[in-house]
Design a protein around this motif. Structure first.
Motif, PDB file in Angstrom:
ATOM      1  N   PRO A 128      53.454  42.376  56.340  1.00 16.70           N
ATOM      2  CA  PRO A 128      52.911  41.186  55.667  1.00 16.70           C
ATOM      3  C   PRO A 128      51.672  41.450  54.811  1.00 16.70           C
ATOM      4  CG  PRO A 128      52.088  41.254  57.904  1.00 16.70           C
ATOM      5  CD  PRO A 128      52.976  42.467  57.740  1.00 16.70           C
ATOM      6  N   PHE A 129      51.343  42.716  54.583  1.00 21.51           N
ATOM      7  CA  PHE A 129      50.138  43.033  53.819  1.00 21.51           C
ATOM      8  C   PHE A 129      50.475  43.299  52.357  1.00 21.51           C
ATOM      9  CE2 PHE A 129      49.378  44.499  58.191  1.00 21.51           C
ATOM     10  CZ  PHE A 129      48.248  43.769  58.492  1.00 21.51           C
ATOM     11  N   TYR A 130      49.570  42.843  51.487  1.00 20.34           N
ATOM     12  CA  TYR A 130      49.653  43.190  50.069  1.00 20.34           C
ATOM     13  C   TYR A 130      48.294  43.750  49.675  1.00 20.34           C
ATOM     14  CZ  TYR A 130      50.641  42.885  45.074  1.00 20.34           C
ATOM     15  OH  TYR A 130      50.849  43.186  43.756  1.00 20.34           O
ATOM     16  N   LEU A 131      48.263  45.046  49.423  1.00 19.28           N
ATOM     17  CA  LEU A 131      46.994  45.756  49.286  1.00 19.28           C
ATOM     18  C   LEU A 131      46.395  45.700  47.885  1.00 19.28           C
ATOM     19  CD1 LEU A 131      47.969  48.917  51.381  1.00 19.28           C
ATOM     20  CD2 LEU A 131      46.922  46.781  52.175  1.00 19.28           C
ATOM     21  N   LYS A 132      47.124  45.122  46.924  1.00 20.27           N
ATOM     22  CA  LYS A 132      46.667  45.140  45.538  1.00 20.27           C
ATOM     23  C   LYS A 132      45.877  43.907  45.126  1.00 20.27           C
ATOM     24  CE  LYS A 132      50.446  48.122  43.970  1.00 20.27           C
ATOM     25  NZ  LYS A 132      51.595  48.267  43.045  1.00 20.27           N
ATOM     26  N   TYR A 133      45.638  42.996  46.059  1.00 25.82           N
ATOM     27  CA  TYR A 133      44.871  41.787  45.721  1.00 25.82           C
ATOM     28  C   TYR A 133      44.239  41.243  47.000  1.00 25.82           C
ATOM     29  CZ  TYR A 133      43.713  37.878  42.624  1.00 25.82           C
ATOM     30  OH  TYR A 133      43.039  36.974  41.834  1.00 25.82           O
ATOM     31  N   GLN A 134      42.952  40.856  46.914  1.00 23.22           N
ATOM     32  CA  GLN A 134      42.219  40.412  48.107  1.00 23.22           C
ATOM     33  C   GLN A 134      41.817  38.937  47.972  1.00 23.22           C
ATOM     34  OE1 GLN A 134      42.601  42.978  49.940  1.00 23.22           O
ATOM     35  NE2 GLN A 134      43.005  44.309  48.188  1.00 23.22           N
ATOM     36  N   ASN A 135      41.713  38.267  49.109  1.00 25.22           N
ATOM     37  CA  ASN A 135      41.404  36.835  49.089  1.00 25.22           C
ATOM     38  C   ASN A 135      39.949  36.564  48.693  1.00 25.22           C
ATOM     39  OD1 ASN A 135      39.599  36.217  51.587  1.00 25.22           O
ATOM     40  ND2 ASN A 135      41.226  37.492  52.451  1.00 25.22           N
ATOM     41  N   VAL A 136      39.661  35.309  48.431  1.00 23.41           N
ATOM     42  CA  VAL A 136      38.375  34.921  47.842  1.00 23.41           C
ATOM     43  C   VAL A 136      37.195  35.180  48.777  1.00 23.41           C
ATOM     44  CG1 VAL A 136      38.364  32.522  48.657  1.00 23.41           C
ATOM     45  CG2 VAL A 136      37.296  33.093  46.455  1.00 23.41           C
ATOM     46  N   GLY A 183      37.483  46.318  41.086  1.00 22.72           N
ATOM     47  CA  GLY A 183      38.211  47.511  41.508  1.00 22.72           C
ATOM     48  C   GLY A 183      39.186  47.252  42.643  1.00 22.72           C
ATOM     49  N   ILE A 184      38.768  46.450  43.630  1.00 23.15           N
ATOM     50  CA  ILE A 184      39.669  46.153  44.746  1.00 23.15           C
ATOM     51  C   ILE A 184      40.455  44.867  44.510  1.00 23.15           C
ATOM     52  CG2 ILE A 184      38.187  47.369  46.381  1.00 23.15           C
ATOM     53  CD1 ILE A 184      37.177  44.695  47.403  1.00 23.15           C
ATOM     54  N   ARG A 185      40.290  44.299  43.303  1.00 22.04           N
ATOM     55  CA  ARG A 185      41.030  43.114  42.851  1.00 22.04           C
ATOM     56  C   ARG A 185      40.837  41.918  43.778  1.00 22.04           C
ATOM     57  NH1 ARG A 185      46.827  43.895  40.433  1.00 22.04           N
ATOM     58  NH2 ARG A 185      46.127  41.929  39.516  1.00 22.04           N
ATOM     59  N   CYS A 186      39.594  41.537  43.939  1.00 22.32           N
ATOM     60  CA  CYS A 186      39.279  40.323  44.689  1.00 22.32           C
ATOM     61  C   CYS A 186      39.647  39.096  43.859  1.00 22.32           C
ATOM     62  CB  CYS A 186      37.784  40.256  45.013  1.00 22.32           C
ATOM     63  SG  CYS A 186      37.227  41.489  46.197  1.00 22.32           S
ATOM     64  N   ASP A 187      39.953  38.010  44.531  1.00 20.78           N
ATOM     65  CA  ASP A 187      40.236  36.760  43.834  1.00 20.78           C
ATOM     66  C   ASP A 187      39.021  36.354  43.007  1.00 20.78           C
ATOM     67  OD1 ASP A 187      41.894  34.698  43.163  1.00 20.78           O
ATOM     68  OD2 ASP A 187      41.561  33.522  44.980  1.00 20.78           O
ATOM     69  N   TYR A 188      39.205  36.092  41.737  1.00 20.69           N
ATOM     70  CA  TYR A 188      38.179  35.760  40.751  1.00 20.69           C
ATOM     71  C   TYR A 188      37.357  36.966  40.306  1.00 20.69           C
ATOM     72  CZ  TYR A 188      39.093  30.786  41.434  1.00 20.69           C
ATOM     73  OH  TYR A 188      39.688  29.547  41.476  1.00 20.69           O
ATOM     74  N   GLY A 189      37.416  38.086  41.000  1.00 16.65           N
ATOM     75  CA  GLY A 189      36.777  39.313  40.558  1.00 16.65           C
ATOM     76  C   GLY A 189      35.309  39.165  40.220  1.00 16.65           C
ATOM     77  N   MET A 190      34.924  39.718  39.077  1.00 16.72           N
ATOM     78  CA  MET A 190      33.510  39.717  38.719  1.00 16.72           C
ATOM     79  C   MET A 190      32.986  38.325  38.392  1.00 16.72           C
ATOM     80  SD  MET A 190      33.222  41.295  34.885  1.00 16.72           S
ATOM     81  CE  MET A 190      33.934  40.510  33.446  1.00 16.72           C
ATOM     82  N   GLN A 191      33.892  37.386  38.077  1.00 15.15           N
ATOM     83  CA  GLN A 191      33.439  36.016  37.861  1.00 15.15           C
ATOM     84  C   GLN A 191      32.651  35.510  39.052  1.00 15.15           C
ATOM     85  OE1 GLN A 191      35.817  32.732  36.250  1.00 15.15           O
ATOM     86  NE2 GLN A 191      37.406  34.222  35.783  1.00 15.15           N
ATOM     87  N   GLY A 192      33.176  35.755  40.240  1.00 14.12           N
ATOM     88  CA  GLY A 192      32.507  35.288  41.450  1.00 14.12           C
ATOM     89  C   GLY A 192      31.121  35.880  41.605  1.00 14.12           C
ATOM     90  N   ILE A 193      30.995  37.183  41.365  1.00 10.74           N
ATOM     91  CA  ILE A 193      29.694  37.852  41.501  1.00 10.74           C
ATOM     92  C   ILE A 193      28.709  37.297  40.478  1.00 10.74           C
ATOM     93  CG2 ILE A 193      28.513  40.064  41.566  1.00 10.74           C
ATOM     94  CD1 ILE A 193      30.687  39.678  43.717  1.00 10.74           C
TER      95      ILE A 193
END
Length: 285
Positions: A128-136, A183-193
């Motif tokens: 059940p894992f998807y390693l290419k995208y991380q939650n918010v 790089g680790i493809r977090c939800d919203y990426g650099m926008q969030g930071i």
């Protein structure tokens, strides 16, 4: 009278009010991206193929989901970022705050992967894992680490050399964690930071918070802020700095993690029941 004092006269939203608005718009966002998008692709699309629904009707539903309902959902994330920056300033234990955010990120990852990427993870054999995208929550966790660095490298010295050094280190911190988020493809990426950093840097001036947030949006996306992003800025502008009567310190983080789609929705039986309910509703119309 200064701009801040003029704004203070019209501010009426408490922290709890912003949390409830964030939760409501987040639920709409998840409903669109998970339930309605699934119905659009797997059910209404089939109805069009079988000539049970006109193409015009299908486009009307598609436009409603993509341009109206999902736009409402975009209000939530800026509010989450703003409340995170506020919470960082007022929490009694920053280490506990950061630790809890990491815990939420880890707990939410499996239901997030199942709900949004189950088809991809099955294709890649990682279900059940998807390693290419991380939650918010990973984005929010990295945002808190960014704030730790901004606080650590702040400077109260009047010497120009010390101030320049402080600014350089703070900018490098934002760049570093923005790069990690991308790089680790977090939800919203650099926008969030960038959003979280903007709200923290201008924490003593509400109008500057909103302006820097909008600049961060334009810098991260290369686009003009849409209506709902401007509405999120307006809601933040109307925040009166008070928590509200109810104690909801971690309520909306818990609620966010619990609203990620559970594996039950991924079952064929649940989807079949949902499709039948939708078919009945359309038949009545």
């Amino acid at each position: 009278m200064s701009i801040d004092r003029k704004i203070n006269r019209i501010q009426f939203l408490t922290g709890n009010s912003l949390k409830f608005i964030a939760v409501l718009t987040m639920v709409i966002d998840h409903l669109c991206k998970i339930v309605l998008q699934w119905l659009l692709s797997n059910y209404w699309g089939t109805m069009v193929d079988n000539e049970q629904m006109s193409w015009e009707r299908f486009q009307e539903i598609d436009n409603l989901i993509r341009f109206d309902l999902q736009s409402i959902g975009t209000i939530a994330f800026p509010l989450f970022c703003f409340l995170l920056a506020e919470g960082f300033q007022h929490t009694r234990s920053k280490k506990r705050y950061i630790g809890l955010m990491l815990a939420f990120a880890l707990i939410s990852e499996v239901p997030f992967d199942i709900g949004f990427f189950s088809a991809y993870s099955r294709m890649e054999g990682t279900f059940p894992f998807y390693l290419k995208y991380q939650n918010v929550f990973f984005t929010l966790f990295l945002g808190l680490l960014t704030l730790v660095c901004l606080e650590r490298f702040s400077c109260e010295s009047d010497l120009p050399v010390d101030r320049i050094k402080s600014v350089v280190l703070q900018v490098l911190s934002v760049v570093l964690f923005s790069s990690i988020a991308e790089g680790i493809r977090c939800d919203y990426g650099m926008q969030g930071i960038l959003f979280i950093s903007a709200f923290y840097i201008c924490r003593n001036h509400r109008i500057y918070q909103v302006l820097l947030f909008l600049l961060a949006y334009m810098g991260a996306t290369g686009n003009q802020p849409p209506l709902c992003t401007l509405l999120a800025g307006l809601l933040i502008l109307l925040y009166n700095g008070k928590r509200g009567k109810l104690k909801l310190k971690y309520f909306f983080y818990v609620f966010l993690s619990s609203t990620y789609p559970c594996p039950v929705f991924d079952s064929g039986r649940t989807r079949k029941i949902l499709a039948e309910m939708t078919n009945c509703s359309l038949s009545r119309n």
